[in-house]
Design a protein around this motif. Structure first.
Motif, PDB file in Angstrom:
ATOM      1  N   ILE A 115       0.847  -1.201   0.000  1.00 24.36           N
ATOM      2  CA  ILE A 115       0.000   0.000   0.000  1.00 24.36           C
ATOM      3  C   ILE A 115       0.880   1.248   0.000  1.00 24.36           C
ATOM      4  CG2 ILE A 115      -1.633   1.344   1.385  1.00 24.36           C
ATOM      5  CD1 ILE A 115      -2.839  -1.404   2.258  1.00 24.36           C
ATOM      6  N   GLY A 116       1.950   1.241   0.793  1.00 22.22           N
ATOM      7  CA  GLY A 116       2.862   2.390   0.831  1.00 22.22           C
ATOM      8  C   GLY A 116       3.487   2.665  -0.522  1.00 22.22           C
ATOM      9  N   LYS A 117       3.909   1.613  -1.217  1.00 29.84           N
ATOM     10  CA  LYS A 117       4.502   1.780  -2.543  1.00 29.84           C
ATOM     11  C   LYS A 117       3.481   2.338  -3.527  1.00 29.84           C
ATOM     12  CE  LYS A 117       7.964  -1.858  -2.052  1.00 29.84           C
ATOM     13  NZ  LYS A 117       8.377  -3.209  -2.478  1.00 29.84           N
ATOM     14  N   ARG A 118       2.262   1.850  -3.473  1.00 26.85           N
ATOM     15  CA  ARG A 118       1.223   2.328  -4.404  1.00 26.85           C
ATOM     16  C   ARG A 118       0.885   3.790  -4.131  1.00 26.85           C
ATOM     17  NH1 ARG A 118      -2.821  -2.882  -4.553  1.00 26.85           N
ATOM     18  NH2 ARG A 118      -1.440  -4.186  -5.788  1.00 26.85           N
ATOM     19  N   GLU A 119       0.837   4.161  -2.859  1.00 31.00           N
ATOM     20  CA  GLU A 119       0.546   5.552  -2.524  1.00 31.00           C
ATOM     21  C   GLU A 119       1.661   6.482  -3.031  1.00 31.00           C
ATOM     22  OE1 GLU A 119      -0.154   5.626   1.698  1.00 31.00           O
ATOM     23  OE2 GLU A 119      -2.233   4.984   1.472  1.00 31.00           O
ATOM     24  N   LYS A 120       2.904   6.060  -2.880  1.00 33.31           N
ATOM     25  CA  LYS A 120       4.028   6.870  -3.366  1.00 33.31           C
ATOM     26  C   LYS A 120       3.957   7.009  -4.887  1.00 33.31           C
ATOM     27  CE  LYS A 120       7.379   5.992   0.282  1.00 33.31           C
ATOM     28  NZ  LYS A 120       8.659   5.371   0.637  1.00 33.31           N
ATOM     29  N   ALA A 121       3.588   5.914  -5.555  1.00 34.60           N
ATOM     30  CA  ALA A 121       3.499   5.943  -7.012  1.00 34.60           C
ATOM     31  C   ALA A 121       2.396   6.899  -7.477  1.00 34.60           C
ATOM     32  CB  ALA A 121       3.247   4.535  -7.565  1.00 34.60           C
ATOM     33  N   LEU A 122       1.303   6.930  -6.742  1.00 32.54           N
ATOM     34  CA  LEU A 122       0.200   7.818  -7.109  1.00 32.54           C
ATOM     35  C   LEU A 122       0.561   9.289  -6.892  1.00 32.54           C
ATOM     36  CD1 LEU A 122      -2.869   5.867  -5.633  1.00 32.54           C
ATOM     37  CD2 LEU A 122      -2.309   6.189  -8.041  1.00 32.54           C
ATOM     38  N   LYS A 123       1.347   9.545  -5.855  1.00 31.49           N
ATOM     39  CA  LYS A 123       1.761  10.917  -5.561  1.00 31.49           C
ATOM     40  C   LYS A 123       2.863  11.381  -6.508  1.00 31.49           C
ATOM     41  CE  LYS A 123       0.628  10.754  -0.659  1.00 31.49           C
ATOM     42  NZ  LYS A 123       1.140  10.805   0.694  1.00 31.49           N
ATOM     43  N   GLY A 124       3.614  10.417  -6.994  1.00 35.76           N
ATOM     44  CA  GLY A 124       4.819  10.693  -7.731  1.00 35.76           C
ATOM     45  C   GLY A 124       4.686  11.296  -9.052  1.00 35.76           C
TER      46      GLY A 124
END
Length: 124
Positions: A115-124
Motif C-alpha cells: 500500500i505504501g509503494k502504491r501511494e508513493k506511485a500515485l503521488k509521484g
C-alpha cells in the motif's frame, strides 16, 4: 447466589447447575429458602473448571480429576500428572498459535509495504 456466580464467571446458570448435577462442583449449600448459596470454595471450583475447560480438557477428564481429588492425598501424583499433561498440550497449542500470529503479522506487514509503494506511485 447462582446469578452472581454466573455473572462473575461468565457462565450460564444452566451450566452451573449442570456442573453441580454431574459432580464437577460439590453440591452447593442452599439457604433457608432453597436458593443456592455459593461459598468461596465453591467459587474456586467454578474458576478451576472454567480454566481447565478453556484449555480444552474434556468434561469426562475433569470428572476423573474431581473423583481423584475426592479420594484424598493419595491421589496427588495422579492429579499432578493430569495437570502436567494438560499444561504440555496447552504449550503446544500456544506455540502453534504464536506461529500463526507471526505469519499473520508478516502478511499484514507486506500489505502495508504494498500500500505504501502504491501511494508513493500515485503521488509521484
Amino acid at each position: 447466589m447462582i446469578a452472581e456466580v454466573s455473572e462473575k464467571y461468565n457462565l450460564s446458570q444452566d451450566t452451573l447447575r449442570y456442573y453441580e448435577r454431574i459432580g464437577l462442583i460439590p453440591r452447593v449449600n442452599r439457604n433457608k429458602n432453597g436458593v443456592r448459596d455459593y461459598t468461596e470454595e465453591d467459587c474456586n471450583w467454578v474458576d478451576f473448571i472454567k480454566c481447565m475447560r478453556a484449555t480444552g480438557l474434556p468434561v469426562e477428564m475433569l470428572l476423573g480429576y474431581v473423583r481423584l481429588f475426592q479420594q484424598g492425598d493419595e491421589t496427588l501424583k495422579a492429579r499432578k500428572a493430569i495437570l502436567i499433561e494438560q499444561r504440555d498440550q496447552l504449550a503446544v497449542k500456544v506455540d502453534e498459535m504464536m506461529r500463526v500470529l507471526n505469519r499473520l503479522n508478516d502478511k499484514i506487514a507486506r500489505y502495508d509495504e504494498t500500500i505504501g509503494k502504491r501511494e508513493k506511485a500515485l503521488k509521484g
